[in-house]
Enzyme design. Structure first.
Site, PDB file in Angstrom:
ATOM      1  N   ASN A 162      13.280  -8.373 -15.015  1.00 50.34           N
ATOM      2  CA  ASN A 162      12.301  -9.249 -14.387  1.00 50.34           C
ATOM      3  C   ASN A 162      11.889 -10.378 -15.323  1.00 50.34           C
ATOM      4  O   ASN A 162      11.689 -11.515 -14.890  1.00 50.34           O
ATOM      5  CB  ASN A 162      11.068  -8.443 -13.972  1.00 50.34           C
ATOM      6  CG  ASN A 162      10.106  -9.268 -13.148  1.00 50.34           C
ATOM      7  OD1 ASN A 162      10.441  -9.750 -12.068  1.00 50.34           O
ATOM      8  ND2 ASN A 162       8.900  -9.462 -13.656  1.00 50.34           N
ATOM      9  N   LYS A 216       7.068 -15.928   1.667  1.00 46.44           N
ATOM     10  CA  LYS A 216       7.605 -17.209   1.190  1.00 46.44           C
ATOM     11  C   LYS A 216       6.759 -18.361   1.735  1.00 46.44           C
ATOM     12  O   LYS A 216       6.460 -18.405   2.930  1.00 46.44           O
ATOM     13  CB  LYS A 216       9.059 -17.350   1.643  1.00 46.44           C
ATOM     14  CG  LYS A 216       9.821 -18.502   0.994  1.00 46.44           C
ATOM     15  CD  LYS A 216      11.244 -18.603   1.529  1.00 46.44           C
ATOM     16  CE  LYS A 216      12.159 -17.512   1.024  1.00 46.44           C
ATOM     17  NZ  LYS A 216      12.433 -17.625  -0.426  1.00 46.44           N
ATOM     18  N   VAL A 237       0.840  -1.205   0.000  1.00 45.65           N
ATOM     19  CA  VAL A 237       0.000   0.000   0.000  1.00 45.65           C
ATOM     20  C   VAL A 237       0.872   1.251   0.000  1.00 45.65           C
ATOM     21  O   VAL A 237       0.627   2.207  -0.751  1.00 45.65           O
ATOM     22  CB  VAL A 237      -0.944   0.005   1.227  1.00 45.65           C
ATOM     23  CG1 VAL A 237      -1.653   1.351   1.354  1.00 45.65           C
ATOM     24  CG2 VAL A 237      -1.977  -1.111   1.113  1.00 45.65           C
ATOM     25  N   LYS A 238       1.897   1.269   0.825  1.00 44.55           N
ATOM     26  CA  LYS A 238       2.763   2.447   0.926  1.00 44.55           C
ATOM     27  C   LYS A 238       3.535   2.700  -0.372  1.00 44.55           C
ATOM     28  O   LYS A 238       3.649   3.848  -0.823  1.00 44.55           O
ATOM     29  CB  LYS A 238       3.742   2.275   2.093  1.00 44.55           C
ATOM     30  CG  LYS A 238       3.083   2.339   3.464  1.00 44.55           C
ATOM     31  CD  LYS A 238       4.107   2.144   4.569  1.00 44.55           C
ATOM     32  CE  LYS A 238       3.459   2.261   5.938  1.00 44.55           C
ATOM     33  NZ  LYS A 238       4.446   2.090   7.030  1.00 44.55           N
ATOM     34  N   LYS A 281      25.394 -11.194 -11.254  1.00 45.60           N
ATOM     35  CA  LYS A 281      25.784 -12.535 -10.859  1.00 45.60           C
ATOM     36  C   LYS A 281      26.365 -13.282 -12.056  1.00 45.60           C
ATOM     37  O   LYS A 281      26.170 -12.904 -13.205  1.00 45.60           O
ATOM     38  CB  LYS A 281      24.566 -13.285 -10.304  1.00 45.60           C
ATOM     39  CG  LYS A 281      24.084 -12.781  -8.952  1.00 45.60           C
ATOM     40  CD  LYS A 281      23.016 -13.699  -8.381  1.00 45.60           C
ATOM     41  CE  LYS A 281      22.592 -13.256  -6.996  1.00 45.60           C
ATOM     42  NZ  LYS A 281      21.578 -14.165  -6.406  1.00 45.60           N
ATOM     43  N   GLU A 319      12.899  -8.330   2.265  1.00 44.55           N
ATOM     44  CA  GLU A 319      13.745  -7.955   1.142  1.00 44.55           C
ATOM     45  C   GLU A 319      12.919  -7.294   0.047  1.00 44.55           C
ATOM     46  O   GLU A 319      11.823  -7.755  -0.275  1.00 44.55           O
ATOM     47  CB  GLU A 319      14.445  -9.192   0.568  1.00 44.55           C
ATOM     48  CG  GLU A 319      15.400  -8.881  -0.576  1.00 44.55           C
ATOM     49  CD  GLU A 319      16.041 -10.127  -1.160  1.00 44.55           C
ATOM     50  OE1 GLU A 319      17.248 -10.324  -0.913  1.00 44.55           O
ATOM     51  OE2 GLU A 319      15.337 -10.897  -1.841  1.00 44.55           O
TER      52      GLU A 319
END
Length: 215
Positions: A148, A47, A21-22, A112, A139
């Site tokens: 993505n 998770k 929401v924030k 990576k 996280e």
């Protein structure tokens, strides 16, 4: 612990919902100010229990140490159009006083080995429960849409190969990662033109809506 998973995960679920929401509210602020919006959209999840148990076993984390040793039970993802937007979002997150940033991992500057790129922020967030305040770790991953797309495909393949990709798949994934990054680089080169076009479109759409409401 098996009988208390729901209770254990309650503050994590609350933190994810509150932060979604924030963060979406931040997006609305930019929109209302008729400014470029660095946040394309926000997602979040807690998770699953089986994933927590598997990761705990893999990392040798005792179940009674999950709160302090597993940083991504609560996870949020912020998608951006441009790499420059990622840096702006990170700056905005650093300036917030409703969370404490514990660690930052820049996998954009330092990708990576697999080709994975994203910006990770580990944070501490206070959740208000009926029995008092509970501080949890979580996280936030900030990445472009291209990053993505690649990460989603890589994650899906990881389930099939359990991290042991055939050499041919590895090579193609790395090539795809570089192609995605090159796309981001190209979009950055014409970022001002794209933003101007989006600005004109938004203003035209807003004017049409206002005209319709008046009529």
């Amino acid at each position: 612990m098996d009988q208390n998973w729901e209770e254990f995960l309650t503050p994590y679920n609350q933190a994810v919902e509150e932060l979604k929401v924030k963060l979406k509210g931040m997006r609305k602020e930019f929109s209302k100010g008729n400014l470029h919006i660095p946040i394309e959209f926000v997602t979040g999840r807690v998770k699953p229990v089986n994933s927590i148990i598997e990761k705990a076993a893999l990392r040798n984390i005792p179940l009674d140490k999950l709160e302090i040793e597993m940083q991504d039970i609560a996870g949020l993802r912020i998608m951006c159009q441009f790499v420059e937007d990622i840096h702006e979002v990170v700056r905005l997150l650093r300036n917030r006083n409703d969370m404490k940033i514990i660690e930052e991992r820049d996998y954009i500057t330092n990708k990576k080995e697999s080709g994975y790129r994203s910006y990770h922020i580990v944070f501490e967030y206070p959740v208000q429960l009926i029995n008092g305040e509970k501080r949890i770790l979580g996280e936030i991953q900030v990445r472009t849409l291209a990053m993505n797309f690649w990460a989603t495909i890589e994650h899906s393949l990881n389930y099939k190969y359990q991290g042991e990709f055939p050499d041919a798949i590895n090579v193609r994934l790395k090539r795809a990662a570089e192609a995605a990054f090159q796309l981001d680089e190209e979009m950055s080169q014409i970022r001002e033109e794209i933003q101007e076009a989006q600005h004109l479109f938004s203003n035209s759409k807003r004017a049409t809506v206002e005209k319709t409401q008046k009529d």
